[in-house]
Design a protein around this motif. Structure first.
Motif, PDB file in Angstrom:
ATOM      1  N   MET A 238     -22.537 -12.779  77.690  1.00  0.00           N
ATOM      2  CA  MET A 238     -22.893 -13.622  78.842  1.00  0.00           C
ATOM      3  C   MET A 238     -23.099 -15.045  78.378  1.00  0.00           C
ATOM      4  SD  MET A 238     -26.126 -13.212  81.393  1.00  0.00           S
ATOM      5  CE  MET A 238     -27.318 -13.644  80.144  1.00  0.00           C
ATOM      6  N   ASP A 239     -22.502 -15.994  79.105  1.00  0.00           N
ATOM      7  CA  ASP A 239     -22.786 -17.360  78.701  1.00  0.00           C
ATOM      8  C   ASP A 239     -23.325 -18.190  79.860  1.00  0.00           C
ATOM      9  OD1 ASP A 239     -20.543 -17.613  80.168  1.00  0.00           O
ATOM     10  OD2 ASP A 239     -19.427 -18.818  78.715  1.00  0.00           O
ATOM     11  N   ASP A 240     -23.503 -17.580  81.013  1.00  0.00           N
ATOM     12  CA  ASP A 240     -24.114 -18.293  82.134  1.00  0.00           C
ATOM     13  C   ASP A 240     -25.341 -17.525  82.575  1.00  0.00           C
ATOM     14  OD1 ASP A 240     -22.397 -20.354  82.283  1.00  0.00           O
ATOM     15  OD2 ASP A 240     -21.249 -19.609  84.000  1.00  0.00           O
ATOM     16  N   ILE A 241     -26.377 -18.252  82.955  1.00  0.00           N
ATOM     17  CA  ILE A 241     -27.536 -17.544  83.505  1.00  0.00           C
ATOM     18  C   ILE A 241     -28.087 -18.340  84.680  1.00  0.00           C
ATOM     19  CG2 ILE A 241     -29.213 -18.595  81.902  1.00  0.00           C
ATOM     20  CD1 ILE A 241     -30.547 -15.767  81.864  1.00  0.00           C
ATOM     21  N   LYS A 242     -28.536 -17.607  85.645  1.00  0.00           N
ATOM     22  CA  LYS A 242     -29.048 -18.239  86.860  1.00  0.00           C
ATOM     23  C   LYS A 242     -30.421 -17.650  87.121  1.00  0.00           C
ATOM     24  CE  LYS A 242     -27.295 -18.852  91.555  1.00  0.00           C
ATOM     25  NZ  LYS A 242     -26.079 -18.737  92.365  1.00  0.00           N
ATOM     26  N   LEU A 243     -31.419 -18.492  87.227  1.00  0.00           N
ATOM     27  CA  LEU A 243     -32.791 -17.998  87.395  1.00  0.00           C
ATOM     28  C   LEU A 243     -33.310 -18.318  88.792  1.00  0.00           C
ATOM     29  CD1 LEU A 243     -34.159 -19.461  84.028  1.00  0.00           C
ATOM     30  CD2 LEU A 243     -33.469 -17.087  84.420  1.00  0.00           C
ATOM     31  N   TYR A 244     -34.034 -17.388  89.369  1.00  0.00           N
ATOM     32  CA  TYR A 244     -34.691 -17.628  90.660  1.00  0.00           C
ATOM     33  C   TYR A 244     -36.192 -17.360  90.501  1.00  0.00           C
ATOM     34  CZ  TYR A 244     -30.177 -17.220  93.082  1.00  0.00           C
ATOM     35  OH  TYR A 244     -28.906 -17.395  93.533  1.00  0.00           O
ATOM     36  N   ALA A 245     -36.988 -18.133  91.195  1.00  0.00           N
ATOM     37  CA  ALA A 245     -38.415 -17.825  91.203  1.00  0.00           C
ATOM     38  C   ALA A 245     -39.025 -18.304  92.509  1.00  0.00           C
ATOM     39  CB  ALA A 245     -39.103 -18.490  90.018  1.00  0.00           C
ATOM     40  N   LYS A 246     -40.259 -17.800  92.773  1.00  0.00           N
ATOM     41  CA  LYS A 246     -40.898 -18.097  94.063  1.00  0.00           C
ATOM     42  C   LYS A 246     -41.440 -19.520  94.129  1.00  0.00           C
ATOM     43  CE  LYS A 246     -42.433 -13.622  95.860  1.00  0.00           C
ATOM     44  NZ  LYS A 246     -42.872 -12.579  94.895  1.00  0.00           N
ATOM     45  N   SER A 247     -41.879 -20.066  92.961  1.00  0.00           N
ATOM     46  CA  SER A 247     -42.493 -21.403  92.988  1.00  0.00           C
ATOM     47  C   SER A 247     -41.976 -22.233  91.829  1.00  0.00           C
ATOM     48  CB  SER A 247     -44.015 -21.278  92.874  1.00  0.00           C
ATOM     49  OG  SER A 247     -44.309 -20.761  91.585  1.00  0.00           O
TER      50      SER A 247
ATOM     51  N   SER B 198     -33.643 -18.087  73.656  1.00  0.00           N
ATOM     52  CA  SER B 198     -32.371 -18.607  73.145  1.00  0.00           C
ATOM     53  C   SER B 198     -32.530 -19.086  71.716  1.00  0.00           C
ATOM     54  CB  SER B 198     -31.891 -19.776  74.014  1.00  0.00           C
ATOM     55  OG  SER B 198     -31.660 -19.333  75.318  1.00  0.00           O
ATOM     56  N   ASN B 199     -33.609 -19.806  71.458  1.00  0.00           N
ATOM     57  CA  ASN B 199     -33.853 -20.279  70.083  1.00  0.00           C
ATOM     58  C   ASN B 199     -33.971 -19.107  69.124  1.00  0.00           C
ATOM     59  OD1 ASN B 199     -33.777 -22.921  70.809  1.00  0.00           O
ATOM     60  ND2 ASN B 199     -36.004 -23.176  70.982  1.00  0.00           N
ATOM     61  N   ASP B 200     -34.708 -18.061  69.533  1.00  0.00           N
ATOM     62  CA  ASP B 200     -34.930 -16.891  68.676  1.00  0.00           C
ATOM     63  C   ASP B 200     -33.629 -16.202  68.297  1.00  0.00           C
ATOM     64  OD1 ASP B 200     -37.549 -17.418  68.762  1.00  0.00           O
ATOM     65  OD2 ASP B 200     -38.127 -15.725  70.052  1.00  0.00           O
ATOM     66  N   ILE B 201     -32.703 -16.135  69.231  1.00  0.00           N
ATOM     67  CA  ILE B 201     -31.450 -15.438  68.909  1.00  0.00           C
ATOM     68  C   ILE B 201     -30.395 -16.408  68.412  1.00  0.00           C
ATOM     69  CG2 ILE B 201     -31.889 -13.518  70.507  1.00  0.00           C
ATOM     70  CD1 ILE B 201     -29.819 -14.838  72.397  1.00  0.00           C
ATOM     71  N   GLY B 202     -30.782 -17.649  68.170  1.00  0.00           N
ATOM     72  CA  GLY B 202     -29.862 -18.611  67.562  1.00  0.00           C
ATOM     73  C   GLY B 202     -28.849 -19.195  68.510  1.00  0.00           C
ATOM     74  N   MET B 203     -29.156 -19.170  69.806  1.00  0.00           N
ATOM     75  CA  MET B 203     -28.254 -19.788  70.779  1.00  0.00           C
ATOM     76  C   MET B 203     -28.815 -21.153  71.133  1.00  0.00           C
ATOM     77  SD  MET B 203     -25.896 -17.567  72.402  1.00  0.00           S
ATOM     78  CE  MET B 203     -26.061 -17.819  74.168  1.00  0.00           C
ATOM     79  N   SER B 204     -27.910 -22.124  71.291  1.00  0.00           N
ATOM     80  CA  SER B 204     -28.432 -23.427  71.685  1.00  0.00           C
ATOM     81  C   SER B 204     -28.332 -23.587  73.191  1.00  0.00           C
ATOM     82  CB  SER B 204     -27.701 -24.551  70.965  1.00  0.00           C
ATOM     83  OG  SER B 204     -26.343 -24.508  71.325  1.00  0.00           O
TER      84      SER B 204
END
Ligand SMILES: [Zn+2]
Length: 474
Positions: free
Chosen positions: A1-10, A25-31
């Motif tokens: 997966m290289d795209d992520i979409k986040l939703y939240a209430k506030s 992301s930092n932990d798994i070495g992704m920038s």
């Protein structure tokens, strides 16, 4: 997966999610590609302008207008129209590109189905697509086909979308594409809903769709468009009669012409007078002897018999002749247009072309198109070719067979060989008799049904173009 979409209430929750994602992301070495990230905050459905969110790597700013997720523009509000417009434009652009290409008729349709339509298919199941827009795009597609000479404006639309094996052109419509995609996604959601609360909620909110399924109309039932089909259904091998659509590799303009001829869509004088009720004299422009119908022009006009029909007939007979020569190692006439010599011979075989055979007893016919004598097997084959009206193929086959029985008996007696009479009959618009394959197998060498059919159909296309003075495009 290289795209992520986040939703939240506030706003606080979304910032927390962003931070979690950043840390993970930092932990798994992704920038974190900050320049590709953006954030949107809405309150009661309205977009709120913010300063963005500050991260150690930089700032994530607000969304400008819309953004693309998996290629579909979205944001707060309705971007479906923009997505549809973009897809439609791109689709039509690809259709034009295909139609301008040098591909043959079948491959052009294939390219539209597999290269242009996916542009629509991709967003089709995800966003709503109004019926009128779908319809308009299909009409536009047909117009483009017509403009490029690939579809006669009076030809059957239903047949354009029917499968090639069933006598159609095999184009897939935008309408079918959207329907299929919508149904597929709906089926997937229904299947997954029991184990997915979001999908099951989505399903609950869907209004029940009314089923529009009914008996699909067929071009074969149409009065004029289906007339040819119904006529040949009684005398021909239907599947083989449409084989040229699948295997001949004709140009789209030739395909369109032959189909229009089969569908009574071409403007002959008889059609103009009878169907469009113009003041046109319905008689043939060449002989004035009979109504100018497609049947008359393609196989019934005495003014065309001597040259045009003869040329078409000789092309078909020439194919058979060349295959026989090749089989016996005899020199094959170099060009298709070269008339074969009356007699060629070697120690294996003797081949006669359009040769008048002297017999002791009078016979009804003594000049068949081709006679092959196999000297080793002590056999001979008498071959006669005909390209009649499609509805006459069976009658013609029988006629030819009868006509040469006298000659067969005479040859058996005179030459002391076993003689077979073989009729090669193909309809002017491609109809194939159920026995053609068997007949061709009795001829030395290998002659395929499709080669004979292609040659006849091409010959007819040429006759139609010349007689009706058809322009290059409709
Ligand atoms: Zn005529």
């Amino acid at each position: 997966m290289d795209d992520i979409k986040l939703y939240a209430k506030s706003e606080r929750d979304i910032d927390s999610l962003i931070h979690t994602t950043r840390l993970y992301s930092n932990d798994i070495g992704m920038s974190f590609g900050l320049e590709k990230c953006s954030r949107m905050v809405t309150k009661r459905g309205k977009v709120v302008r913010t300063e963005g969110i500050e991260l150690p790597e930089g700032n994530i700013a607000d969304i400008e207008d819309s953004y693309k997720y998996l290629g579909i523009p979205q944001a707060n509000g309705n971007h479906e129209e923009a997505a549809r417009k973009a897809a439609t434009t791109k689709y039509l652009q690809r259709v034009r590109q295909v139609l301008r290409s040098q591909l043959n008729g079948k491959n052009k349709i294939r390219a539209i189905n597999t290269y242009a339509l996916p542009v629509i298919r991709y967003p089709a199941g995800v966003i709503g697509w109004p019926k009128e827009e779908i319809e308009a795009t299909d009409i536009k597609t047909r117009k483009l086909l017509t403009m490029h000479g690939g579809f006669h404006p009076k030809s059957s639309t239903l047949r354009l979308y029917a499968k090639r094996k069933e006598g159609g052109r095999g184009l897939v419509s935008v309408s079918t594409t959207v329907q299929d995609e919508t149904r597929n996604i709906h089926e997937y959601i229904t299947k997954m809903a029991p184990t997915d609360s979001v999908l099951s909620e989505y399903l609950r909110q869907q209004k029940p769709k009314k089923e529009e399924e009914g008996e699909e109309p067929s071009w074969k039932d149409r009065l004029l468009h289906g007339m040819y089909h119904r006529q040949i259904a009684e005398v021909a091998d239907i599947q083989k009669s449409y084989q040229w659509l699948d295997k001949a590799g004709l140009k789209d303009s030739t395909e369109a012409l032959i189909m229009a001829a089969q569908e009574q869509a071409l403007s002959t004088r008889s059609i103009e007078a009878g169907v469009y009720h113009t003041k046109q004299d319905p008689r043939c422009r060449l002989c004035k002897d009979a109504p100018e119908t497609i049947q008359h022009i393609t196989a019934g006009c005495k003014m065309l018999a001597g040259k045009a029909y003869m040329e078409r007939h000789n092309k078909v007979a020439g194919i058979v002749y060349r295959n026989i020569c090749a089989e016996y190692g005899l020199e094959v006439p170099r060009s298709k247009w070269e008339t074969p010599p009356r007699v060629v011979e070697n120690d294996r075989a003797k081949i006669l072309w359009d040769f008048q055979i002297q017999t002791d007893k009078m016979v009804v016919a003594n000049q068949p198109d081709i006679v092959v004598v196999d000297k080793q097997k002590k056999t001979a084959v008498v071959i006669d070719v005909a390209v009649p009206n499609d509805s006459n193929i069976r009658k013609k086959e029988h006629e030819k067979l009868e006509k040469y029985q006298g000659l067969r008996e005479e040859l058996e007696r005179m030459w002391r060989v076993k003689v077979t009479v073989v009729p090669v009959v193909i309809g002017a618009l491609g109809a194939v008799t159920p026995k053609l394959g068997e007949w061709l197998q009795q001829i030395p060498g290998t002659t395929s049904e499709i080669s004979v059919q292609k040659s006849a159909v091409l010959g007819t296309a040429k006759i139609l173009c010349r007689t009706l003075k058809l322009p290059g495009l409709w």
